[in-house]
Enzyme design. Structure first.
Site, PDB file in Angstrom:
ATOM      1  N   LYS A 152     -12.312  -1.799   6.261  1.00 39.77           N
ATOM      2  CA  LYS A 152     -11.375  -2.743   6.881  1.00 39.77           C
ATOM      3  C   LYS A 152     -11.804  -2.822   8.213  1.00 39.77           C
ATOM      4  CE  LYS A 152      -9.125  -2.704   3.113  1.00 39.77           C
ATOM      5  NZ  LYS A 152      -8.086  -2.036   2.641  1.00 39.77           N
ATOM      6  N   ASP A 203      -1.591   6.620   6.455  1.00 44.12           N
ATOM      7  CA  ASP A 203      -2.644   5.667   5.991  1.00 44.12           C
ATOM      8  C   ASP A 203      -3.009   4.753   6.934  1.00 44.12           C
ATOM      9  OD1 ASP A 203      -4.292   3.793   4.652  1.00 44.12           O
ATOM     10  OD2 ASP A 203      -3.039   3.508   2.974  1.00 44.12           O
ATOM     11  N   TRP A 231       0.902  -1.218   0.017  1.00 39.87           N
ATOM     12  CA  TRP A 231       0.075  -0.042   0.089  1.00 39.87           C
ATOM     13  C   TRP A 231       0.865   1.183  -0.012  1.00 39.87           C
ATOM     14  CZ3 TRP A 231      -4.477  -0.353  -2.190  1.00 39.87           C
ATOM     15  CH2 TRP A 231      -5.269  -1.593  -1.716  1.00 39.87           C
TER      16      TRP A 231
HETATM   17  C1  LIG Z   1      -7.432  -1.331   1.446  1.00 41.25           C
HETATM   18  C2  LIG Z   1      -6.522  -0.324   1.502  1.00 41.25           C
HETATM   19  C3  LIG Z   1      -6.313   0.725   0.706  1.00 41.25           C
HETATM   20  C4  LIG Z   1      -7.326   0.816  -0.470  1.00 41.25           C
HETATM   21  O1  LIG Z   1      -8.693   1.146   0.016  1.00 41.25           O
HETATM   22  P1  LIG Z   1      -9.551   1.502  -0.991  1.00 41.25           P
HETATM   23  O2  LIG Z   1     -10.813   1.944  -0.310  1.00 41.25           O
HETATM   24  O3  LIG Z   1     -10.052   0.304  -1.655  1.00 41.25           O
HETATM   25  O4  LIG Z   1      -9.233   2.601  -1.915  1.00 41.25           O
HETATM   26  C5  LIG Z   1      -5.325   1.882   1.163  1.00 41.25           C
HETATM   27  N1  LIG Z   1      -4.406   1.524   2.172  1.00 41.25           N
HETATM   28  C6  LIG Z   1      -4.442   0.553   2.855  1.00 41.25           C
HETATM   29  C7  LIG Z   1      -3.635   0.221   4.037  1.00 41.25           C
HETATM   30  C8  LIG Z   1      -5.532  -0.443   2.717  1.00 41.25           C
HETATM   31  O5  LIG Z   1      -5.658  -1.461   3.664  1.00 41.25           O
END
Ligand SMILES: *Cc1c(COP(=O)(O)O)cnc(C)c1O
Length: 360
Positions: free
Chosen positions: A195, A171, A101
């Site tokens: 998540k 993030d 990511w």
């Molecule tokens: C799932 C995830 C993303 C992407 O998320 P979307 O909502 O599908 O764009 C980005 N960063 C992390 C750490 C993730 O787990």
């Protein structure tokens, strides 16, 4: 009703009591005569939903007054572009690459400036977090970027990087609301909510007010300016009303559980059950260095791809879903987010123990 233990990395489980509340309100939200799905986002009844959601997340995360909370569509992925577009002053961005990511975010940022990868754990397939205490931070860096919990590789930071005065952007998608964090250490914290919180299609962005600028490149699309979302209370256009409503329910549920301290305690206990098993197993082994193991995403392998596939099939048949590891790591991955009950982890470990006994 037969609900499985769903170990998906995302979209992922939501707390059953929250789903039941949503079900009960589905057709007629609190006497409004309509579903939240059918309501004007400008209505009084919806205003209360979004205002309470914001107040509750502020409370949960103890967000200081000089930070805005923005509800933005496009998931976490849109933030990969919005961050460099909005924070660009010198056009230099420092990234710490610890997995899939942060790597994706870094490559998106290259479209908008010069990206320095100031640390990386690629040499060992992202199975650890590099030393971040004294990094070669660029004097001109507009910010330092991390992915604080790598969903695919299963690593998490124990200590935040020393950014030498630069803005820290994190993030937190796959660890959002899983433990207390000190918001004041960050310029931006953001996460896609599917998540650890609610339904997909929404990112929550917590941003220090002085980073919300009007003087961004004129070509930055209107929707992609933090200033637009901040000035309009996340309602410049129609927001993801449904996802915000569901997240609001989860915020209230977490408050009842004892807030993020309470949630963290439960998460630590759950993860310990699984890691203790892996540390003592002869068949399975975790793929991440102990010090940096995630409490949320637990990748593990047998060391043999065929065996891994057989275990995944056996778990599925037994009512444990989505344990197949991501193709870049292989093996298995158990995502044990906030909503995964302790019984789910205990049942999985019991199953794997028995499987090991019967197959070795
Ligand atoms: C799932 C995830 C993303 C992407 O998320 P979307 O909502 O599908 O764009 C980005 N960063 C992390 C750490 C993730 O787990």
């Amino acid at each position: 009703m037969a609900r499985v233990f769903n170990f998906s990395a995302g979209p992922a489980m939501m707390p059953l009591p929250v789903l039941e509340e949503i079900q009960a309100e589905l057709l007629d939200y609190k006497g409004s005569g309509m579903s939240v799905m059918e309501m004007s986002h400008r209505s009084k009844v919806y205003s209360q939903i979004i205002e309470e959601a914001e107040a509750d997340i502020r409370d949960l995360m103890k967000i200081p007054d000089n930070y805005k909370v923005l509800f933005i569509q496009g998931g976490a992925t849109l933030q990969f572009a919005m961050i460099p577009m909005n924070l660009c002053k010198n056009g230099v961005f420092d990234y710490i690459v610890t997995g899939a990511w942060s790597k994706k975010a870094a490559s998106e940022a290259k479209k908008y400036g010069k990206v320095n990868v100031i640390a990386s754990s690629e040499d060992r397939n992202y199975s650890y977090i590099p030393d971040v205490s004294d990094l070669p931070i660029d004097d001109n860096a507009d910010y330092v970027y991390i992915c604080e919990n790598e969903t695919i590789h299963g690593t998490t930071y124990k200590e935040l990087p020393n950014t030498k005065g630069k803005i820290l952007v994190s993030d937190q998608s796959s660890m959002f609301l899983s433990k207390p964090v000190d918001v004041s250490k960050y310029g931006i914290i953001y996460g896609g909510v599917q998540k650890n919180v609610g339904p997909a299609g929404l990112a929550i962005v917590i941003i220090r007010e002085d980073l919300i600028r009007e003087d961004v490149d004129p070509k930055v699309p209107t929707y992609m300016r933090y200033s637009i979302h901040a000035e309009n209370g996340s309602m410049y256009n129609t927001p993801n009303c449904w996802a915000i409503y569901c997240c609001g329910k989860v915020f209230k549920y977490l408050k009842k559980l004892g807030g993020l301290e309470g949630m963290n305690k439960i998460n630590e206990e759950k993860a310990a059950i699984l890691y203790d098993f892996l540390d003592n197993s002869k068949m399975f082994k975790g793929t991440v260095d102990k010090e940096f193991r995630s409490l949320m995403n637990v990748p593990f392998v047998t060391g043999d791809a065929d065996k891994d596939a057989a275990v995944v099939a056996a778990t599925k048949a037994a009512g444990f879903d989505n344990l197949k590891g991501h193709r870049s790591v292989g093996g298995l991955r158990a995502s044990i987010y906030n909503a995964m009950p302790r019984e789910g982890v205990v049942a999985l470990v019991d199953f794997l123990k028995k499987y090991e006994e019967e197959n070795s």
